[in-house]
Enzyme design. Sequence first.
Site, PDB file in Angstrom:
ATOM      1  CG  HIS A 263      -2.140  -0.843   1.064  1.00 55.80           C
ATOM      2  ND1 HIS A 263      -2.153  -2.181   1.370  1.00 55.80           N
ATOM      3  CD2 HIS A 263      -3.384  -0.550   0.611  1.00 55.80           C
ATOM      4  CE1 HIS A 263      -3.356  -2.672   1.115  1.00 55.80           C
ATOM      5  NE2 HIS A 263      -4.120  -1.703   0.665  1.00 55.80           N
TER       6      HIS A 263
ATOM      7  CE  LYS B 288      -4.467  -0.049   4.738  1.00 52.31           C
ATOM      8  NZ  LYS B 288      -5.918   0.133   4.640  1.00 52.31           N
TER       9      LYS B 288
END
Length: 238
Positions: free
Chosen positions: A135, A139
């Site tokens: 990600h 995140k």
Amino acid sequence: MRILLIGYGKMGKTIEQMALAKGHEIVGKIDRDNAHELQNFSSKDTDVAIEFTHPAQAFRNISYCLSNGIPVVSGSTGWLDKFEEAKNLCQQKQGAFFYASNFSVGVNLFFHFNEYIASKMQAYKEYEVAVREIHHLQKVDKPSGTGITAAEGILASYTNLAGWVSDNPEEKTKLNIASEREPDVVGTHIVTYSSEVDKIELGHIAHSRAGFAEGAVMAAEWLIGRQGVYGMKDMLNL
């Protein structure tokens, strides 16, 4: 449909664009700077809330909506230690709660195929299974909610594994979820079955947040008029 947005980051803004394009009304936008204004909303002026916030705020936001008769769709991750409390509150208040770790239709098909493949692969002990998620740098939670859902789908068949573990491939009694954070990555999830002679992979790569936002708005539309706790399997009939 009158939508209250709880969380107005990148995802909230994308959901707003998607909802407006479909002819819905945004009655409020709650974020960290005006979190206290959530108490101004009720079922009288709100048809449904869509909640994408930080793990520390998610349960409080969901509880407020359920306690005040507002159907709520949540995609926040990292708070699932309180999920049973949310379910119980929803049942107690006869409310409507829709939760998904990922609202992408493609990801939920990935979940579906992941469970099927795991049910077949568990018989072949020469293959070691692992989950990898990548990600963007912002995140917060590790592993991602989507990565955990993928792991749980595997564990339903791999009863010899005692749950999952984060970033510890040496722990052979549990399913490892490797988490990576890189610039400008929307979301990548890969399940790998590795043996000495070959490798099998099932993956999903998101190109934009549009698929997540579209799924969240679809869930909000679907939830209206229903009572109970639901997820993407219910909406997609998987």
